[in-house]
Design a protein around this motif. Structure first.
Motif, PDB file in Angstrom:
ATOM      1  N   ARG A 152       0.538  -1.215  -0.160  1.00 50.25           N
ATOM      2  CA  ARG A 152       0.069   0.122   0.064  1.00 50.25           C
ATOM      3  C   ARG A 152       0.723   1.622  -0.015  1.00 50.25           C
ATOM      4  N   GLU A 165      -1.062   5.770  -4.133  1.00 48.69           N
ATOM      5  CA  GLU A 165      -1.830   6.888  -3.750  1.00 48.69           C
ATOM      6  C   GLU A 165      -2.397   7.605  -4.715  1.00 48.69           C
ATOM      7  N   LYS A 179      -5.125   5.741  -6.464  1.00 50.58           N
ATOM      8  CA  LYS A 179      -6.243   5.899  -5.635  1.00 50.58           C
ATOM      9  C   LYS A 179      -7.027   7.425  -5.908  1.00 50.58           C
ATOM     10  N   HIS A 211      -7.340  -0.797  -1.253  1.00 48.53           N
ATOM     11  CA  HIS A 211      -6.933   0.433  -0.595  1.00 48.53           C
ATOM     12  C   HIS A 211      -7.458   1.612  -1.877  1.00 48.53           C
ATOM     13  N   ILE A 212      -7.264   1.152  -3.049  1.00 53.31           N
ATOM     14  CA  ILE A 212      -7.381   2.139  -4.153  1.00 53.31           C
ATOM     15  C   ILE A 212      -8.764   2.237  -4.587  1.00 53.31           C
TER      16      ILE A 212
END
Length: 308
Positions: A120, A126, A129, A179-180
């Motif tokens: 992650r 990020e 995401k 997470h994304i």
């Protein structure tokens, strides 16, 4: 605030390659002890077991547990019961239930528990995401294929029940996906390929969906030689997104838009220090839950024997 007195349990390849360099460069920590049946760390006190270590070095404030997941619960329970903060290598345990028990114990003892998911913290995750949050996702494909003989030579524990097999790397992909994506997903079907002489799968294919009917498929395989594949491809209204090299690079419609040097473990230890200082825990079990669901829902297919 004084540095956190840290100990490491399970001194193997991942500790030497990732944990020790990350800790050495982080002023939030002072590494003061290690426990391992076979490995040692120069310049600090070394012990053969966590029991010996905790009894001999009461100054320990936090413990990183890096042994195989089948053996992690007992060590984590001892560390938490002794009032130590605990960092769990991925996967955080062999079962969901034991990690839930550890989370409750950490809360009861007033210490922090960190279920770490290093992928992650890959450089472009990020950015991926953020990109997906601003568009509509039409479909997603996860291709995670590597050579087990290169990455896990002669590691018998990984083929034993609880060792996860191909889900040891595959859970890295699942940690990124969970997470994304803007919404939770769930498995709809899976096929797990087991070598006839092993208790853990060497390959797996899975399909997922969400409340909006997302088309998501994943393919994990440990038999790939040559170039390794760690890619997540999403077709979206804003173009084709490719998160490649395990999350290191992000491309949109073939154009590289994000790439940075890899800093996964330094960022994990930064996060661990944050939650210790804040007096809270960070235990997301979504990646492990998907693996458990795959074993529960998946069709088993037996394939030829595997030998290192």
């Amino acid at each position: 605030m004084s540095p956190i007195n840290l100990a490491i349990v399970g001194v193997g390849k991942i500790v030497r390659d990732q944990h020790l360099p990350a800790v050495a460069k982080n002023a939030d920590y002072r590494l003061i002890a290690a426990a391992s049946r076979h490995g040692t760390v120069d310049g600090i006190d070394n012990f053969k077991s966590i029991d010996e270590m905790l009894a001999a070095v009461p100054a320990i404030e936090a413990v990183s547990l890096c042994m195989p997941p089948q053996y992690r619960y007992e060590a984590a329970e001892k560390a938490l019961s002794a009032g130590k903060h605990v960092f769990l290598e991925k996967p955080p345990g062999a079962t969901l239930s034991e990690v839930a028990d550890l989370e409750a114990l950490a809360a009861a003892r007033g210490v922090s528990l960190f279920a770490s998911w290093h992928s992650r913290y890959a450089p472009a995750v990020e950015a991926a995401k953020s990109f997906l949050a601003g568009t509509t996702i039409r479909s997603m494909r996860v291709i995670w294929k590597e050579d087990v003989r290169h990455w896990h030579p002669n590691q018998e524990w990984i083929w034993q029940a609880g060792g996860l097999g191909v889900f040891d790397p595959g859970i890295n992909a699942l940690s990124i996906v969970t997470h994304i994506l803007p919404r939770p997903v769930f498995i709809t079907a899976a096929t797990l390929e087991f070598p006839e002489n092993r208790d853990a799968p060497i390959a797996a294919t899975m399909t997922f969906s969400d409340a909006k009917g997302l088309d998501l498929a994943a393919e994990f395989d440990w038999r790939q030689t040559g170039k390794q594949s760690w890619d997540i491809v999403a077709e979206t209204d804003a173009g084709t997104m490719v998160l490649s090299e395990g999350g290191a690079k992000l491309s949109i419609d073939g154009k590289l838009v994000h790439e940075e040097p890899e800093q996964e473990y330094p960022m994990l230890y930064r996060r661990f220090a944050e939650i210790v200082k804040a007096g809270k825990s960070d235990v997301d079990l979504a990646p492990l839950r998907h693996v458990a669901d795959a074993f529960m829902l998946g069709r088993r297919k037996f394939v030829e024997a595997f030998h290192d």
